[in-house]
Design an enzyme around this catalytic site. Structure first.
Site, PDB file in Angstrom:
ATOM      1  N   GLU A 288     -17.781  64.836  43.384  1.00  0.00           N
ATOM      2  CA  GLU A 288     -18.565  65.848  44.073  1.00  0.00           C
ATOM      3  C   GLU A 288     -19.763  66.633  43.381  1.00  0.00           C
ATOM      4  OE1 GLU A 288     -15.695  68.593  45.750  1.00  0.00           O
ATOM      5  OE2 GLU A 288     -15.703  67.400  47.636  1.00  0.00           O
ATOM      6  N   ASP A 362      -7.767  64.374  51.081  1.00  0.00           N
ATOM      7  CA  ASP A 362      -8.121  65.820  50.746  1.00  0.00           C
ATOM      8  C   ASP A 362      -7.304  66.552  51.481  1.00  0.00           C
ATOM      9  OD1 ASP A 362      -9.095  67.839  49.310  1.00  0.00           O
ATOM     10  OD2 ASP A 362     -11.316  67.688  50.319  1.00  0.00           O
ATOM     11  N   GLU A 390      -6.991  75.460  53.453  1.00  0.00           N
ATOM     12  CA  GLU A 390      -8.368  74.967  53.756  1.00  0.00           C
ATOM     13  C   GLU A 390      -8.429  74.150  54.976  1.00  0.00           C
ATOM     14  OE1 GLU A 390     -10.433  72.688  50.762  1.00  0.00           O
ATOM     15  OE2 GLU A 390     -12.078  71.949  51.867  1.00  0.00           O
TER      16      GLU A 390
HETATM   17  C1  BDP Z   1     -12.272  70.015  48.654  1.00  0.00           C
HETATM   18  C2  BDP Z   1     -12.641  71.288  48.615  1.00  0.00           C
HETATM   19  C3  BDP Z   1     -13.702  71.535  47.646  1.00  0.00           C
HETATM   20  C4  BDP Z   1     -13.205  71.371  46.213  1.00  0.00           C
HETATM   21  C5  BDP Z   1     -12.729  70.016  46.209  1.00  0.00           C
HETATM   22  C6  BDP Z   1     -12.036  69.885  44.880  1.00  0.00           C
HETATM   23  O1  BDP Z   1     -13.313  71.174  50.102  1.00  0.00           O
HETATM   24  O2  BDP Z   1     -14.324  72.809  47.819  1.00  0.00           O
HETATM   25  O3  BDP Z   1     -14.105  71.688  45.364  1.00  0.00           O
HETATM   26  O4  BDP Z   1     -11.693  69.675  47.256  1.00  0.00           O
HETATM   27  O5  BDP Z   1     -10.840  69.641  44.932  1.00  0.00           O
HETATM   28  O6  BDP Z   1     -11.075  70.088  49.326  1.00  0.00           O
HETATM   29  O7  BDP Z   1     -12.537  69.523  43.997  1.00  0.00           O
END
Ligand code: BDP
Length: 697
Positions: A288, A362, A390
């Site tokens: 990301e 996720d 989340e």
């Molecule tokens: C996702 C989230 C994000 C996190 C990412 C992570 O949406 O905000 O930064 O995982 O785990 O679930 O790095």
């Protein structure tokens, strides 16, 4: 009743019989020493016992009467040293504890002992729990030690005190007032964690800011570490991989560059000057948009090992995350972690753990277990759970997540034949690892009750309990949590337990049943958006995940599709590959099936899908009914708070159901079967709502 005291409430026991029996069994406290950890034990006992029993227990230096509570280690208590507990103590390791009813100097006593002062503190919390839950304490013979070495909370807290995916206020860490002002809440945070055996906390977000490892912040980190240390909690930080460039003035952060290595070595020396027992680094790299070793043509092991070498002289560890995805695996994001990490098995240093999310995408309401579990025998793998909700209704919806954690831990990977559960992978027993761990993304913030939703506390609690022992059942955990948090009355415990145990399934049903996943609105992970498409990346859209069309629905991960199934061990692969043997809760995770596919219930897929969505709403209504029946049996404040939240949840469950059923109906072109209440608005109405839903989250 504001919920601040969590499960450590210590209100006076109202059951007269229980109270009398405890008062006879607990008559004096023999606890020697005054180290910070011993003091923490003493304070907890004095607060706990004066609260629960309504008496101030006299302290003695040795056992003088029947009913003594004798507490300490063989080192700090000569009486305990004389009790000949060596064999039992040898069996429980550094952090375990014993609680035993013994004759000491001729008197019936309860002995709480361990090999370390922190072990004793864990025993003290356990003993208080016995009283809080009204257990018989006449003949105790308890031996408990953690099955995992690293039991860690991950705070996704930013230095500006916002919390990524946090729904309970701001970050607890008041960076601007530290180190000068120490909020008493830090101690209560440490107490709560110690009471469930959590022994580490990562203070900062995985999307890291290099500033936290500069001297100005290290002073603040030290202040927190000093508060947590007596409670056996080590502090960890997230390391931004590009820190040598950003704060070190180097031209590169290449992990094989001698200058970069030297920079991290010096940084470790500096950190340990502030915090001599610093736990180590948690790293999110090349995921990301975060920087990482791949920016320099290196791999995850190169990056992790460089940091591990810097920490090794001090006993620190690196937790390197396997949550990686980008456009490199265009057909299926679920496959990328396995593809990148399995070839690196055996290449990591001894003080590296690879931290793997419970499922391959996720933190969805339901995912099958991550195929990396069992697939890297030479590397200790941690499981990462998300305690913060989340994807399960933030802190508005009631979801007891222990059942989600348990489902993953109990999953059989078949890595070494049947019985190779995820629990055995992560506790190190399957592949004989010395270090092991669990990470939980915290749901804690500055809200007075810590977690926003009063039941969010149960998720923090159950996470800690499972990190100590990944084999305890969610039911047993719920039982003790309810007793400590609400009441010991069966008329409260039983209904609340049922409500909790079914709560996560209710969410799965009204959000994404039968293995559907990631159907959220654009730019937030709260309300429904199954129609989301045409965004910068396919794997950020809902249509990518559900693949609905006029023929059917679901993500084909079999050999005729992305073949993500090839990443599982053969027994699992075969079971999941055949829709008839694939558990229906994962059906559309692995298969694209026709709308008239027959489910186990005899209904076709369309009817079954609709049924699940309606069951979800019905379950929430059932939860409301249960909760309403408790009026007067628990305090009015928390009763009203949960009651209101359940009303919101019902409204939003209906919104989820109607949005998804109406949307999928545009593909199935079949009616909602008779007998169900019909959505009161057309699909367009729900589609427009999506953009208004919690903007900016
Ligand atoms: C996702 C989230 C994000 C996190 C990412 C992570 O949406 O905000 O930064 O995982 O785990 O679930 O790095």
């Amino acid at each position: 009743e504001d919920g601040y005291r969590l499960w450590l409430r210590y209100d006076k026991i109202t059951n007269a019989q229980v109270l009398t029996s405890y008062k006879t069994s607990i008559t004096e406290l023999v606890l020697l020493g005054n180290s910070p950890t011993v003091t923490a034990s003493r304070k907890e006992l004095q607060t706990g016992l004066s609260g629960l029993l309504g008496i101030q227990l006299p302290e003695a230096t040795t056992v003088t009467r029947e009913g003594a509570l004798l507490i300490g280690t063989p080192e700090n208590s000569p009486v305990i040293a004389s009790l000949n507990l060596t064999t039992s103590l040898q069996a429980i390791g550094k952090e375990g504890f014993l609680i035993q009813t013994l004759k000491v100097q001729g008197k019936n006593s309860t002995v709480i002992t361990a090999n370390s002062e922190v072990g004793v503190l864990y025993g003290v919390f356990h003993f208080l729990k016995l009283l809080q839950t009204h257990q018989n304490i006449q003949k105790l013979a308890i031996q408990s030690s953690p099955k995992l070495t690293h039991r860690i909370l991950n705070h996704w807290d930013n230095l500006d005190r916002t919390v990524e995916r946090g729904y309970a206020g701001f970050s607890l860490w008041e960076w601007h007032k530290l180190p000068g002002y120490i909020d008493p809440r830090y101690t209560d945070y440490a107490r709560a964690n110690a009471s469930i055996g959590i022994n580490g906390t990562v203070l900062t977000n995985v999307n890291a800011n290099a500033l936290v490892i500069t001297p100005a912040y290290l002073e603040k980190v030290k202040a927190l570490a000093d508060v947590f240390r007596p409670y056996g909690i080590k502090v960890y930080l997230t390391a931004r991989f590009s820190a040598p460039v950003e704060i070190g003035g180097l031209k590169t952060a290449d992990p094989l560059d001698p200058g970069v290595k030297a920079w991290w070595n010096a940084k470790a020396d500096e950190i340990y000057k502030y915090v001599p027992d610093f736990g180590g680094f948690l790293v999110k790299a090349n995921s990301e948009g975060q920087p990482g070793p791949q920016n320099y043509g290196r791999n995850h092991a190169d990056g992790a090992n460089m940091l591990a070498d810097a920490l090794a002289p001090y006993g620190g560890i690196v937790m390197w995350r396997a949550f990686v995805y980008d456009n490199k695996v265009p057909d299926d994001r679920a496959k990328q972690a396995y593809t990148e990490f399995v070839p690196l098995d055996g290449k990591f240093r001894d003080n590296v753990l690879v931290q793997v999310k419970n499922g391959p995408v996720d933190f969805q309401p339901r995912e099958p277990f991550h195929p990396l579990f069992g697939a890297m025998p030479k590397t200790p793998l941690m499981v990462e759970f998300q305690i913060t909700q989340e994807y399960l209704g933030f802190s508005t919806h009631l979801a007891y997540l222990s059942t989600l954690f348990e489902e993953c831990l109990d999953s059989d990977t078949y890595a070494k034949g049947p019985g190779s559960t995820v629990a055995k992978v992560i506790d190190g027993s399957l592949h004989a690892h010395k270090i092991s761990g669990m990470a939980g993304v915290a749901n804690i913030g500055t809200d007075r009750n810590w977690t926003g939703h009063p039941f969010g506390q149960a998720n923090w609690y159950s996470y800690g309990r499972l990190a100590w022992d990944p084999y305890v059942s969610s039911e047993a955990i719920a039982d003790e949590w309810i007793k400590m948090t609400f009441s010991n009355e069966a008329a409260v415990v039983n209904p609340v337990k049922q409500l909790m145990l079914h709560s996560r399934e209710a969410i799965v049903n009204y959000m994404m049943p039968l293995g559907l996943h990631h159907l959220f609105g654009w730019d937030h992970h709260y309300g429904p958006g199954p129609w989301i498409k045409n965004k910068p990346r396919a794997d950020w859209t809902s249509v990518y995940y559900h693949q609905a069309d006029s023929l059917g629905i679901g993500f084909n991960r079999t050999v005729s599709g992305s073949n993500a199934l090839s990443q599982y061990f053969p027994v699992v692969r075969e079971k999941f590959s055949n829709p008839k043997t694939c558990p229906e809760e994962y059906l559309l995770w692995f298969h694209h099936l026709p709308w008239d596919y027959t489910l186990k219930s005899g209904k076709n897929l369309w009817e079954g899908l609709v049924q699940h969505y309606y069951m979800g709403v019905d379950s929430v209504r059932g939860m409301q009914k249960t909760w309403n029946s408790l009026e007067g049996k628990i305090d009015a404040d928390r009763f009203a708070q949960v009651q209101q939240l359940l009303k919101v949840q019902e409204k939003e469950a209906i919104l989820w159901r109607n949005s998804c059923v109406l949307y999928f109906q545009t593909f199935s072109r079949r009616p909602i079967p008779a007998g169900y209440e019909k959505p009161d608005k057309p699909l367009e109405y729900y589609e427009k709502l999506e953009y208004k839903f919690v903007p900016g989250i």
